[in-house]
Design a protein around this motif. Structure first.
Motif, PDB file in Angstrom:
ATOM      1  N   UNK A  51       0.820  -1.204   0.000  1.00 48.51           N
ATOM      2  CA  UNK A  51       0.000   0.000   0.000  1.00 48.51           C
ATOM      3  C   UNK A  51       0.848   1.245   0.000  1.00 48.51           C
ATOM      4  N   UNK A  52       0.246   2.382  -0.240  1.00 50.13           N
ATOM      5  CA  UNK A  52       0.976   3.633  -0.362  1.00 50.13           C
ATOM      6  C   UNK A  52       0.445   4.637   0.652  1.00 50.13           C
ATOM      7  N   UNK A  53       1.342   5.199   1.426  1.00 49.95           N
ATOM      8  CA  UNK A  53       1.017   6.305   2.310  1.00 49.95           C
ATOM      9  C   UNK A  53       1.283   7.589   1.524  1.00 49.95           C
ATOM     10  N   UNK A  54       0.248   8.250   1.062  1.00 48.87           N
ATOM     11  CA  UNK A  54       0.420   9.416   0.202  1.00 48.87           C
ATOM     12  C   UNK A  54       1.113  10.576   0.923  1.00 48.87           C
ATOM     13  N   UNK A  55       1.159  10.528   2.250  1.00 48.43           N
ATOM     14  CA  UNK A  55       1.866  11.571   2.980  1.00 48.43           C
ATOM     15  C   UNK A  55       3.371  11.358   2.976  1.00 48.43           C
ATOM     16  N   UNK A  56       3.807  10.119   2.608  1.00 51.74           N
ATOM     17  CA  UNK A  56       5.232   9.786   2.647  1.00 51.74           C
ATOM     18  C   UNK A  56       5.748   9.219   1.326  1.00 51.74           C
ATOM     19  N   UNK A  57       4.919   9.132   0.299  1.00 48.21           N
ATOM     20  CA  UNK A  57       5.339   8.512  -0.951  1.00 48.21           C
ATOM     21  C   UNK A  57       6.541   9.243  -1.536  1.00 48.21           C
ATOM     22  N   UNK A  58       7.471   8.472  -2.077  1.00 45.85           N
ATOM     23  CA  UNK A  58       8.654   9.049  -2.707  1.00 45.85           C
ATOM     24  C   UNK A  58       8.347   9.290  -4.185  1.00 45.85           C
ATOM     25  N   UNK A  59       8.312  10.564  -4.595  1.00 48.91           N
ATOM     26  CA  UNK A  59       7.918  10.896  -5.953  1.00 48.91           C
ATOM     27  C   UNK A  59       9.019  10.638  -6.969  1.00 48.91           C
ATOM     28  N   UNK A  60      10.251  10.806  -6.575  1.00 52.08           N
ATOM     29  CA  UNK A  60      11.378  10.661  -7.507  1.00 52.08           C
ATOM     30  C   UNK A  60      12.040   9.300  -7.338  1.00 52.08           C
TER      31      UNK A  60
END
Length: 376
Positions: free
Chosen positions: A133-142
């Motif tokens: 799952x993805x925590x959108x507050x901590x997702x790594x964009x790069x």
């Protein structure tokens, strides 16, 4: 390199050297030839990625340099970008229709971005606990695939929009190929100018952050880093990190940067170990090694690869090709080494400095030349 262990080699384009030709019997078109040396180089780079990922912790001399310097692992990313660059003109040569070429480039870019976010954005964030799952507050964009996608998109579009109808015009000398593709080099010079102007010209203010790693004893603690400087290339106060904190957000950056193994931070440096009791605040901070400004600089590695691809297309004589690649590779290596050892611009993968581009692109040209000799 641990964050890319699960990803495969970036096959941005197939790279046949020539168009399919009809068989003399008229039955079937012959398959296009492939550049064996480029395939070998790609395979070597993938093997190198696996090696430094698995063994870098045990042998830090082959892992990423904590800050300034260039170890074996630091050649992986620019080698991939160089390979992508070489493949661009070889592949686009088969697609004369500009709209069709743009469509294919955009589609491949979106695929790279999708896999980059899936693999490096945090979906499989704890394999040992089978947690997804993805925590959108901590997702790594790069990430690495995202950087390859950006470089590929930009350079491929430059190739498409500057390619003349007289693509197959004869080129009489090594200098004329620079003149024929002068727009590529003007674009590369613009990239360098923008990167250096921002790196040395932007003011970096003081900043603060809270430790987000729940496994760390300092979890939730807020640290403040004092900067108020301009043109600084040290870990805490460089423009690369400042832009990433402003654009991406500090929580969306890489949480385990190589600088945590530096002498300033780690008692077991250059091995991974325990943080020093007197470690400065920035040692606990995240840093994005594939961030915004450094990715702009990385475009230059792909432009150099494209140039080597043009040499392969326009010169038929093996010795002429090799002479051009070797001279260019040596020139880049010498320039990068001079910049580093005169303390003008240090070798730094995290910042993707100009000296780092020169050394790694020069090494890529030399390594590819060696495989070309073996293959042909």
């Amino acid at each position: 390199m641990a964050e890319i262990k699960a990803q495969a080699s970036p096959h941005v384009h197939e790279h046949p050297l020539v168009m399919p030709e009809a068989d003399v019997s008229g039955d079937k078109p012959r398959k296009p030839k492939r550049v064996a040396s480029l395939d070998i180089f790609r395979g070597l780079t993938v093997a190198l990625m696996v090696l430094v990922d698995d063994a870098g912790g045990e042998w830090p001399m082959i892992g990423h340099a904590p800050w300034n310097g260039c170890n074996l692992a630091d050649f992986v990313m620019p080698f991939f970008l160089f390979i992508v660059g070489m493949a661009i003109p070889l592949a686009l040569k088969r697609i004369p229709d500009r709209f069709e070429a743009i469509k294919k480039v955009i589609l491949r870019t979106l695929k790279l971005l999708f896999w980059g976010l899936l693999l490096q954005g945090g979906y499989s964030h704890d394999l040992d606990k089978l947690s997804y799952g993805v925590d959108m507050k901590m997702i790594r964009w790069c990430g690495i695939l995202q950087r390859i996608a950006l470089a590929y998109l930009v350079v491929a579009l430059v190739e498409i929009f500057t390619k003349s109808p007289q693509f197959n015009d004869e080129i009489s000398s090594s200098f004329s190929i620079f003149r024929k593709y002068c727009w590529h080099w003007l674009f590369g010079a613009s990239v360098v100018t923008v990167y250096l102007a921002i790196l040395y010209g932007i003011h970096v203010p003081d900043w603060q952050f809270a430790v987000q790693d729940k496994d760390k004893p300092n979890y939730g603690k807020v640290f403040r880093v004092t900067c108020g400087t301009r043109g600084n290339l040290d870990p805490p106060c460089n423009a690369v990190g400042y832009i990433d904190r402003e654009v991406l957000g500090i929580n969306h950056m890489y949480q385990h940067p190589a600088w945590k193994r530096s002498k300033d931070c780690n008692v077991n440096s250059p091995y991974e170990g325990v943080m020093r009791n007197d470690a400065p605040a920035w040692c606990y901070a995240p840093f994005e090694p594939e961030g915004v400004l450094s990715s702009i600089s990385a475009i230059l590695s792909t432009i150099i690869g494209v140039h080597c691809g043009h040499v392969l297309l326009h010169f038929e004589n093996h010795s002429t090709r090799l002479k051009h690649w070797v001279l260019m590779g040596l020139s880049l290596l010498i320039l990068g080494i001079i910049l580093h050892f005169t303390n003008a611009i240090p070798l730094n993968k995290q910042l993707y400095t100009l000296s780092y581009v020169c050394v790694t692109a020069g090494a890529a040209a030399m390594v590819f030349s060696a495989f070309y000799v073996l293959a042909y």
